[in-house]
Design an enzyme around this catalytic site. Structure first.
Site, PDB file in Angstrom:
ATOM      1  N   LYS A 123       0.825  -1.206   0.000  1.00 26.20           N
ATOM      2  CA  LYS A 123       0.000   0.000   0.000  1.00 26.20           C
ATOM      3  C   LYS A 123       0.865   1.265   0.000  1.00 26.20           C
ATOM      4  CE  LYS A 123      -2.035   0.975   3.845  1.00 26.20           C
ATOM      5  NZ  LYS A 123      -2.969   0.897   5.000  1.00 26.20           N
ATOM      6  N   LYS A 132      16.236 -15.459 -33.316  1.00 25.45           N
ATOM      7  CA  LYS A 132      15.854 -14.254 -34.039  1.00 25.45           C
ATOM      8  C   LYS A 132      15.580 -14.632 -35.494  1.00 25.45           C
ATOM      9  CE  LYS A 132      16.583 -11.332 -30.600  1.00 25.45           C
ATOM     10  NZ  LYS A 132      15.501 -10.555 -29.969  1.00 25.45           N
ATOM     11  N   GLU A 174      11.534 -13.582 -25.322  1.00 26.28           N
ATOM     12  CA  GLU A 174      10.536 -13.498 -24.256  1.00 26.28           C
ATOM     13  C   GLU A 174       9.145 -13.158 -24.752  1.00 26.28           C
ATOM     14  OE1 GLU A 174      12.158  -9.356 -24.740  1.00 26.28           O
ATOM     15  OE2 GLU A 174      12.978 -11.395 -24.712  1.00 26.28           O
ATOM     16  N   HIS A 231      13.564 -13.962 -16.966  1.00 26.17           N
ATOM     17  CA  HIS A 231      13.718 -12.817 -17.856  1.00 26.17           C
ATOM     18  C   HIS A 231      13.295 -11.529 -17.149  1.00 26.17           C
ATOM     19  CE1 HIS A 231      13.401 -10.207 -21.373  1.00 26.17           C
ATOM     20  NE2 HIS A 231      14.194 -11.076 -21.966  1.00 26.17           N
ATOM     21  N   GLY A 235      22.364  -6.388 -26.266  1.00 32.75           N
ATOM     22  CA  GLY A 235      23.461  -5.765 -26.994  1.00 32.75           C
ATOM     23  C   GLY A 235      24.802  -6.434 -26.789  1.00 32.75           C
ATOM     24  N   THR A 238      21.195 -10.528 -31.503  1.00 33.32           N
ATOM     25  CA  THR A 238      21.767 -10.089 -32.776  1.00 33.32           C
ATOM     26  C   THR A 238      23.278 -10.267 -32.798  1.00 33.32           C
ATOM     27  OG1 THR A 238      21.883  -7.813 -31.946  1.00 33.32           O
ATOM     28  CG2 THR A 238      19.916  -8.433 -33.166  1.00 33.32           C
TER      29      THR A 238
END
Length: 390
Positions: free
Chosen positions: A86, A132, A161, A249, A317, A340
């Site tokens: 709260k 990917k 994810e 994740h 990254g 990537t």
């Protein structure tokens, strides 16, 4: 046993007053003469303000409050309700540290030691990839990608994810297709490759689905802990039928942590809470990656996770050029997670994996990462594309 929490208040907030509000309002509350005969019992549930300290440089103040452990149910959900439920709507305040008894919550079932044992890799960082494109692939596409990177030496791959149990690639179909690749790699090389399959669904079905995935050969699971809930993570971690590592994740963490004077710090959410909820490995941004992140916060997460035997997984990254910096920061007990950074290598995903292993070898030999010093090959192509960090 007690639980200690540090709250940070910005300038303009009376920290003594607010600490008292938390200590009383988040525990037993007030009582009057009607309950005088119960005062001893009531006080045993009351939190205590341990200290209030001013940070002169920033104008912020930090209050430490000690809560009785008897007020919670040895889980993260009741803990969060007690320490910040709260009150989180009461104005500017941020939880910056939570100190729990070692026996609190759920320990990792597999953790660093168990993941290494299952992979048979004990003396180097682990290399992890992400499928990917994230969406739009069918099950056979996933299998083809996995075959390429697994035969190149990859240790772990995970679903993105945002990939759920979708019609184009239902979770069981993805698992079945990828399991064939995993078994083929095992037969040919003796190596194990972990595939962290994203487990999703409504509360009444998610645990059942996780059990089914393990029965059908899933050797790791991925869970979006903050969107599905810490109680889901703890239930998965404590279930004897789910005997595989759970990769947590950080999706949604920014909504809880990014505001400077509200919410909780990343080190609390992605470090302490994940480590005490049963995660075996936790993903979070690296400060040299593609998302803005504080190096000190990252180091805190790393240390908290390792203190509970949980694998740190710096992400977002990550590419071969950051390997020198990552090893300087983490040493060997780290999972380097690249999307990537592997899949978009100029020479293909297999070359992306090879570039990471070339980078690990180059660091071990103390050699330069300047592009002109690199021999022609996967690592040089990666460094030319993404640069390098020393």
């Amino acid at each position: 046993m007690t639980i200690e929490v540090d709250y940070c208040f910005p300038a303009g907030v009376d920290p003594h007053k607010q600490a008292k509000v938390i200590a009383v309002g988040q525990t037993v509350g007030t009582w009057d003469a009607r309950f005088a005969h119960r005062e001893a019992a009531l006080r045993s549930h009351l939190a205590e303000v341990v200290s209030v300290q001013a940070e002169t440089q920033t104008g912020h103040s930090i209050a430490t409050i000690r809560f009785p452990e008897v007020n919670v149910e040895n889980d993260i959900s009741s803990l969060l309700t007690m320490i910040f439920g709260k009150y989180s709507m009461a104005g500017a305040a941020k939880v910056i540290a939570v100190r729990l008894p070692e026996t609190y919550g759920q320990s990792p079932k597999v953790g660093i030691t168990g993941i290494r044992k299952r992979l048979g890799v004990f003396d180097r960082p682990l290399i992890m990839a992400i499928f990917k494109p994230a969406l739009g692939l069918c099950a056979s596409d996933h299998a083809a990608i996995l075959a390429e990177v697994a035969h190149a030496g990859l240790d772990i791959i995970k679903d993105d994810e945002i990939l759920g149990d979708l019609d184009i690639a239902p979770t069981l179909e993805r698992l079945k297709a990828c399991r064939q690749v995993i078994e083929e790699v095992k037969q040919k090389t003796g190596r194990t490759v972990l595939y962290a399959t994203n487990v999703t669904g409504t509360a009444d079905k998610l645990i059942e689905k996780a059990r089914l995935l393990v029965q059908e050969g899933a050797n790791a699971l991925l869970l979006n802990v903050l969107t599905y809930g810490f109680s889901v993570l703890s239930t998965l971690a404590s279930d004897p039928e789910i005997n595989v590592p759970i990769f947590a994740h950080p999706a949604f963490a920014g909504a809880m942590c990014a505001a400077p004077d509200y919410g909780m710090t990343y080190s609390v959410v992605l470090g302490t809470l994940m480590a005490y909820a049963g995660a075996d490995a936790v993903l979070y941004p690296a400060h040299y990656g593609s998302l803005p992140f504080d190096p000190a916060e990252e180091a805190q997460i790393r240390d908290i996770l390792r203190s509970r035997g949980v694998f740190p997984v710096p992400s977002a990254g990550i590419h071969p050029g950051i390997v020198p910096k990552a090893l300087a920061d983490y040493g060997q007990d780290v999972i380097l997670n690249a999307g990537t950074g592997i899949m978009d290598h100029p020479d293909g995903a297999a070359a992306g994996v090879q570039a990471f292993f070339e980078a690990l070898e180059r660091v071990a030999q103390g050699q330069s990462f300047a592009p002109e010093s690199l021999p022609l090959g996967s690592l040089r192509r990666a460094v030319e594309k993404w640069g390098f960090h020393l």
